[in-house]
Design an enzyme around this catalytic site. Structure first.
Site, PDB file in Angstrom:
ATOM      1  N   LYS A   1      46.070  32.498  60.265  1.00 49.95           N
ATOM      2  CA  LYS A   1      46.456  33.969  59.633  1.00 49.95           C
ATOM      3  C   LYS A   1      46.037  35.087  60.422  1.00 49.95           C
ATOM      4  CE  LYS A   1      44.371  33.715  55.463  1.00 49.95           C
ATOM      5  NZ  LYS A   1      43.949  32.358  55.741  1.00 49.95           N
TER       6      LYS A   1
ATOM      7  N   CYS B   1      37.659  38.433  41.260  1.00 51.22           N
ATOM      8  CA  CYS B   1      37.463  37.446  42.489  1.00 51.22           C
ATOM      9  C   CYS B   1      36.072  37.344  42.541  1.00 51.22           C
ATOM     10  CB  CYS B   1      38.128  38.443  43.649  1.00 51.22           C
ATOM     11  SG  CYS B   1      37.350  38.250  45.381  1.00 51.22           S
ATOM     12  N   MET B   2      35.187  38.707  42.458  1.00 52.99           N
ATOM     13  CA  MET B   2      33.892  38.207  42.872  1.00 52.99           C
ATOM     14  C   MET B   2      32.965  38.851  41.728  1.00 52.99           C
ATOM     15  SD  MET B   2      34.451  41.239  43.808  1.00 52.99           S
ATOM     16  CE  MET B   2      32.821  42.033  43.412  1.00 52.99           C
TER      17      MET B   2
ATOM     18  N   MET C   1      35.313  31.194  44.972  1.00 56.45           N
ATOM     19  CA  MET C   1      36.230  31.484  43.554  1.00 56.45           C
ATOM     20  C   MET C   1      35.762  30.020  42.535  1.00 56.45           C
ATOM     21  SD  MET C   1      37.344  34.275  43.920  1.00 56.45           S
ATOM     22  CE  MET C   1      36.485  34.880  45.202  1.00 56.45           C
TER      23      MET C   1
ATOM     24  N   GLY D   1      35.755  36.971  48.826  1.00 52.96           N
ATOM     25  CA  GLY D   1      37.167  36.543  49.235  1.00 52.96           C
ATOM     26  C   GLY D   1      37.924  37.610  49.839  1.00 52.96           C
ATOM     27  N   GLN D   2      37.824  38.978  49.719  1.00 53.15           N
ATOM     28  CA  GLN D   2      38.594  39.997  50.263  1.00 53.15           C
ATOM     29  C   GLN D   2      37.778  40.808  51.318  1.00 53.15           C
ATOM     30  OE1 GLN D   2      41.276  41.816  47.583  1.00 53.15           O
ATOM     31  NE2 GLN D   2      39.898  41.222  45.884  1.00 53.15           N
TER      32      GLN D   2
END
Lengths: 189, 784
Positions: free
Chosen positions: B89, B179-180, B371, B408-409
């Protein structure tokens, strides 16, 4: 004799056609050069598989569900019905174990369709050879060295195209003489 | 056969022509690609630094720009995070900017459902008018902002200041709640300060790396490479993969521990049982640094947030009571290896091996999770239990020994957690419920005392429920795609009421923009200046490197302009052409002296990011550790100085096993787990527009165990219908490909807008963090 000529002609055209078309229906427009064609075709066909110069090439064949190193060995391997599998240019000791998990960066192509059209035009791959300081000087590398530490993978053996094929593969410490250029600017104080 | 010389020469000629056709064509192709005359030398591009746009790792990249367009990217060899390596990615980053369907102008929905191009002035006036009308008619609870862990710090800070300090509403939530949030509440309940004490250097120092439901090979590929490199250099390093299905991570693990979904709670308690029983507790560490706490444990009182009354508004609050080591011993009696094995399906020998691993204090242990642990109906409890394993063995705040929640982000930490873009939070660990914290924020923001309301707003799950009820009148969604990612989507599927107004800022059309009343075109990533904060507390800045297309504008600018139209100019007093640095320096005031000290903007510009707390220009690798953290005045050991409520010690929480909210039965006999794949980012709106990534994984699929497939009479490549109590989808079967679920379990990725798996998922959530559980619900599989 007429038939012999025609046969030879069709044979060559067949090879040419097969070079531009992967036999496996899953991957219709990918080309894997065979041993002979690799000399001429590998750089061009590999460039087509990159989004831009420096991007990891998309894998040229379907997923055989086996370890990549089964075929992409130190000396490469001719895979019947597929083509020549060259060695990897990534060195063992750099790139955070880049050789450990190939599909982190190289992905298979499973369709020709696009989700949406794109106007992205990536940096074209530079297929020119490196410049020399003078005619007898060793050429400077025209690319970065990072992730391409294993020079032999591209510069020796069947996958090496003619223009960049090394005539002294026995000398394994390439960077002793060949420098990697990082800038086009010149030194100023 | 007869042939004369003429024929032979004809044949040879044709052959030569054939050869020429091949070789000349090939040469032409090479020349076409090389474009010798117009070839751009990579060193002639303008290269600028930026963090990657995708996951929470925060890899450094250098973007090559020519004529105002990004045409190449390379891993930044100067970045301490990735040292030049990227994942697929990352290598294809520039492509996501150039989809031909980029949104380039504000679009207003017409009465017939179509969209009409309008000017920015009209659009901004309209948004300001809608917010003002809702505030006047329905009060601050009726307005909202739903943002993202992909917001830059500027976007999040502008949103927070405007809604809390301007509109006097706490209804701001990020997709990071999905997510977190469990990781936040894990750290807050144990250290009274969010974010990990460790850093990526742990991977080079640990002897054992234990991944709890964390498919790092696909989700954090560069971190996984660091783990593999560490193992290559030090063959004694062990990688332990704990999961509910085999993934590419499993292929590299020294031990794979497969547990029944949700039973990780029992497994962690089983490991604690063995540590206590075998005398592997670091008693001196515990005595000096740990207190014991216990919360509400009754299943009926807690519920799951998705059934009965809780299905409309879930406001369960845990209550802490003191506990002790003696009580822990009794509590753990219930988690013998045999009993845990029955609950989890993990063999006793493996539970014992894990006990020994954590109990062996001669080996450094790092636990990572993402996650699998956070998106869990008892996510905060699982976070607590993993950290408990480190507290009781003293394996914390030391190089190579840490509980390490992986985010995650790209700016879930920097923006959401540090700026505090949540319904209950303010910057730097502060919360709206505390007057002292509100006072500090009001003073820094220069607003009247009492401006910020003390009641938290809706958490994300309740926000969308309130939206579907019509209680929330205006919502502005930025940098996220909730109509794909909210679980149990059918609850919010219907077109909203006429008195509601949905604004969506995005770079591409998505299922969320499909439902918008107004679409605003967003500048993305290097089309604007920004700051992200990654998983290891590293703050990274980048400059605008290319212009956005058409009239696209950055998210923070959009907020500021609407705020100004609502008469809130005082919140954003900076000049239009130079507001990033002053905004950063204002935000930075929140962090200084609170052990969250971020670096100055000047320093961020000059470096590849720094890990906070940054004191005297120096970053901190290990929080709470003497010799590393400048806030620790002790000569050696650790000091959990942020946990004032626990006497500056960390809290060990006793947390029991609870079963998942929904389990397979005769009608729906399979577990459904959802998640990402390596090639795609979240809902796929960016990565699917990159040819190479889309062509690698063009559509969602269902992973099925081979024995289940055989029993169902289907094979790899067939189509099946996957159905839950909430919805169904037709998907292609994958058998023994990259993920291999055990019998009775299936996996579906969520990136495909044509196959939205969240129509099937359940909206059960963590009782404390209110983060939904995307990993466990029941489905059936039908042949099509």
């Amino acid at each position: 004799m007429r038939w012999l000529g025609l046969f030879l002609c069709l044979g060559v055209l067949g090879v040419a056609a097969s070079c531009g078309k992967q036999t496996d229906g899953d991957v219709p427009d990918m080309a894997v050069p065979n041993r002979g064609e690799a000399l001429k075709g590998s750089a061009a066909t590999r460039a087509k598989r990159r989004a831009f110069d420096g991007a990891p090439p998309v894998i040229a064949h379907k997923d055989f569900r086996m370890a990549c190193t089964n075929c992409h060995k130190p000396k490469g391997m001719e895979v019947p019905g597929v083509g020549f599998a060259p060695n990897m240019p990534h060195g063992e000791t750099t790139g955070l174990s880049a050789v450990a998990r190939c599909v982190q960066c190289h992905v298979f192509k499973t369709t020709d369709k696009k989700f949406r059209q794109s106007s992205f035009a990536g940096l074209k791959q530079d297929l020119r050879t490196g410049k020399r300081h003078h005619p007898l000087a060793p050429p400077v590398m025209p690319h970065a060295l990072f992730m391409r530490e294993n020079c032999q993978a591209c510069h020796t053996g069947p996958a090496a195209r003619e223009e960049i094929r090394c005539d002294h593969p026995e000398r394994t410490r390439c960077t002793q003489c060949h420098l990697a250029r990082r800038t086009t600017t010149e030194f100023t104080r | 056969m007869t042939a004369d010389r003429r024929d032979f020469l004809k044949g040879i000629g044709a052959t030569a022509l054939g050869v020429c056709a091949f070789s000349c064509g090939d040469k032409q192709e090479a020349e076409r690609i090389a474009g010798a005359a117009q070839q751009i030398d990579p060193s002639d591009l303008t290269w600028g630094k930026a963090p990657c746009r995708f996951c929470g790792t925060g890899c450094g990249v250098e973007v090559g720009v020519k004529d105002g367009r990004a045409i190449a990217v390379r891993g930044d060899e100067k970045s301490p995070v990735n040292r030049g390596l990227l994942c697929v990615k990352g290598y294809h980053l520039p492509g996501f900017l150039y989809g031909k369907d980029r949104l380039t102008h504000p679009l207003r929905r017409q009465s017939d459902g179509s969209f009409k191009k309008i000017s920015w002035d009209e659009a901004l006036d309209l948004v300001a008018q809608k917010y003002k009308e809702a505030l006047a008619a329905h009060g601050p609870e009726s307005v909202s902002i739903y943002g993202s862990g992909q917001w830059s710090v500027f976007d999040g800070y502008a949103a927070l200041k405007w809604i809390k300090g301007g509109m006097r509403s706490n209804n701001i939530e990020p997709n990071a709640r999905l997510c977190m949030a469990s990781a936040v509440m894990g750290f807050v309940t144990q250290f009274q300060s969010d974010e990990p004490m460790g850093c990526y250097d742990d991977f080079e120092a640990a002897d054992d790396i234990v991944l709890w439901g964390h498919n790092a090979a696909e989700m954090h590929p560069v971190l996984f490479s660091r783990m593999l490199e560490s193992k290559r250099k030090r063959p004694g390093v062990r990688i332990i993969d704990l999961g509910t299905r085999r993934t590419p991570t499993t292929d590299y693990a020294d031990m794979y521990v497969e547990f029944r979904p949700g039973s990780d709670l029992a497994l962690a308690n089983g490991i604690l049982h063995l540590i206590v029983k075998n005398g592997w507790v670091d008693e001196a560490f515990v005595k000096e640094n740990v207190v014991f706490r216990r919360g509400i444990e009754d299943l009926k009182t807690i519920g799951y947030g998705c059934y009965g009354k809780n299905a409309e508004r879930y406001g369960f609050k845990d209550k802490a009571k003191p506990s002790s080591f003696a009580e822990l011993k009794t509590f753990l009696d219930d988690y013998t290896p045999e009993k845990v094995s029955r609950i989890s399906g993990v063999p006793v020998a493996q539970i014992e091996a894990l006990g020994k691993l954590y109990g062996d204090r001669s080996r450094g242990t790092v636990s990572t999770w993402c996650m699998g642990v956070n998106q869990h109906s008892r996510g905060t409890w699982m976070n607590n239990l993993i950290t408990d394993l480190h507290l009781i063995t003293g394996k914390i705040s030391k190089p190579g020994s840490n509980p390490f929640s992986i985010t995650g982000q790209p700016s879930a930490c920097g923006t959401v957690r540090e700026v505090g873009t949540l319904a209950n939070r303010l910057p730097a660990d502060m919360v709206v419920m505390k007057k002292k914290h509100r006072d500090i924020a009001e003073e820094i923001w220069g607003v009247k005392p009492g401006t910020i309301p003390k009641k938290p707003g809706y958490h994300a799950m309740d926000l969308f429920r309130a939206w579907s009820r019509g209680d929330v009148k205006v919502m502005w969604v930025q940098t996220t795609n909730p109509w794909m990612t909210i679980p149990h989507l059918s609850r919010i599927e219907e077109r909203h009421g006429d008195d509601q107004f949905l604004v969506v800022s995005d770079m591409y059309p998505t299922p969320t923009t499909d439902r918008a009343d107004l679409i605003l075109p967003a500048a993305a990533w290097i089309e604007r200046e920004g700051v992200f904060g990654n998983t290891e507390r590293r703050t990274q800045q980048w400059d605008r490197l290319v212009d956005p297309p058409g009239e696209a504008k950055e998210d923070a600018w959009q907020f500021i302009q609407v705020a100004k139209r609502m008469g809130m100019d005082h919140l954003f007093p900076w000049p239009d052409d130079n507001w990033h640095e002053p905004m950063w320096e204002e935000y930075r005031k929140f962090t200084l002296g609170r052990a969250k000290d971020v670096a100055s903007y000047k320093q961020l510009r000059e470096t590849r990011g720094l890990r906070w707390p940054v004191i005297d220009g120096k970053e901190t690798r290990y929080r709470y550790a003497a010799g590393h953290d400048p806030y620790v005045k002790k000569a050696k050991g650790v000091h959990f100085y942020k946990a004032k409520g626990y006497g500056e010690k960390a809290a060990f929480w006793l947390r029991p096993y609870h079963p998942p909210a929904e389990e397979p039965d005769n009608e729906y006999p399979f577990w459904l787990c959802t998640g990402r794949v390596l090639e795609h980012w979240h809902s796929g709106s960016m990565t699917r527009r990159v040819k190479e990534l889309h062509q690698a994984v063009p559509e969602a699929y269902v992973e099925l165990n081979r024995a289940d497939a055989t029993e169902l009479g289907v094979k790899d490549g067939d189509t099946v219908r996957v159905a839950s109590r909430r919805g169904s989808l037709e998907l292609t079967v994958h058998v023994d490909r990259r993920g291999r679920p055990p019998r009775g379990s299936v996996f579906v990725p969520f990136f495909d807008e044509g196959r939205r798996i969240n129509l099937l998922t359940l909206d059960a959530m963590c009782n404390i963090s209110k983060e939904p559980d995307y990993k466990k619900c029941a489905v059936r599989i039908e042949r099509v």
